[in-house]
Design an enzyme around this catalytic site. Structure first.
Site, PDB file in Angstrom:
ATOM      1  CB  CYS A  51      -0.922   0.018   1.214  1.00 13.57           C
ATOM      2  SG  CYS A  51      -2.092  -1.347   1.232  1.00 13.57           S
ATOM      3  NE  ARG A 128      -2.856  -4.545  -2.944  1.00 10.79           N
ATOM      4  CZ  ARG A 128      -2.288  -3.909  -1.919  1.00 10.79           C
ATOM      5  NH1 ARG A 128      -2.336  -2.600  -1.852  1.00 10.79           N
ATOM      6  NH2 ARG A 128      -1.666  -4.582  -0.975  1.00 10.79           N
TER       7      ARG A 128
END
Ligand code: BEZ
Length: 215
Positions: A51, A128
């Site tokens: 991330c 995601r």
């Protein structure tokens, strides 16, 4: 009552509206970035490695999104305090500043609305996801990636620019198209258009249904 997490937005739908706490203050989505494109994306968790690379990728290439009249908005199921600490930590360690709103979706309201919560992948973290939303707030393209594979920023920018070029020129884009490549003349929808494709001068022609031109 059990919530139905299978009802998720699809390409062509109006982007669901919401009001959310973000790192740039409380935002009502329908009032935000009027007349602009939006890339709304989720990440599983703050202070995690993949991330951090992805978020930094968005931040480092923000100028390219600006040039495409596009605002960024991130999201994860973390508190605003975690977001603030992470933004500060990454800036301190790498100099990269996440200068766009990140939603603190601690009650999972927005992630459920956008199908970012996919419980067979994770019950507590958003996958995601990337939603490409046009200035009329219509969803134009959706990407979903799992927790363990990071996205590709070149591809995100490629499809964003592709959508805009396709709209502006009423053309389609072939396999692996990148800016500057030939584009596809839409296939004919009547006999007159078919004859035009057959007779017309084009940069590349396989047959009436596969014709390319330069922009
Ligand atoms: C990561 O960003 O590195 C990550 C986050 C959640 C699960 C797995 C990896």
């Amino acid at each position: 009552m059990e919530e139905n997490l299978n009802v998720i937005p699809r390409i062509g739908d109006q982007a669901p509206d919401f009001t959310a706490v973000t790192t740039k203050g409380t935002i009502k989505f329908s009032d935000y970035a009027k007349d602009k494109w939006m890339v709304l994306f989720s990440h599983p968790a703050d202070f995690t490695p993949v991330c951090t690379t992805e978020m930094s990728g968005f931040a480092e290439r923000k100028g390219e999104f600006d040039a495409l009249n596009t605002e960024l908005m991130g999201l994860s199921i973390d508190s605003i305090h975690a977001h603030l600490a992470w933004v500060n930590n990454v800036r301190k360690n790498t100099g990269v500043y996440f200068d766009f709103p990140i939603i603190a979706d601690i009650d999972m309201k927005v992630s459920k609305l956008y199908g970012m919560l996919q419980p067979n992948e994770s019950e507590t973290a958003a996958v995601r996801a990337v939603f490409f939303i046009d200035p009329s707030k219509k969803i134009r393209l959706i990407m979903y990636y799992p927790l363990n594979v990071g996205r590709n920023m070149d591809e995100i920018l490629r499809v964003l620019e592709g959508l805009q070029i396709s709209d502006a020129n009423k053309v389609a884009l072939p396999l692996n198209w990148t800016k500057g490549d030939r584009v596809i003349v839409p296939p004919p929808s009547n006999l007159e258009e078919m004859q035009e494709r057959i007779d017309g001068e084009y940069a590349e022609k396989v047959d009436f249904y596969l014709v390319k031109k330069d922009l």
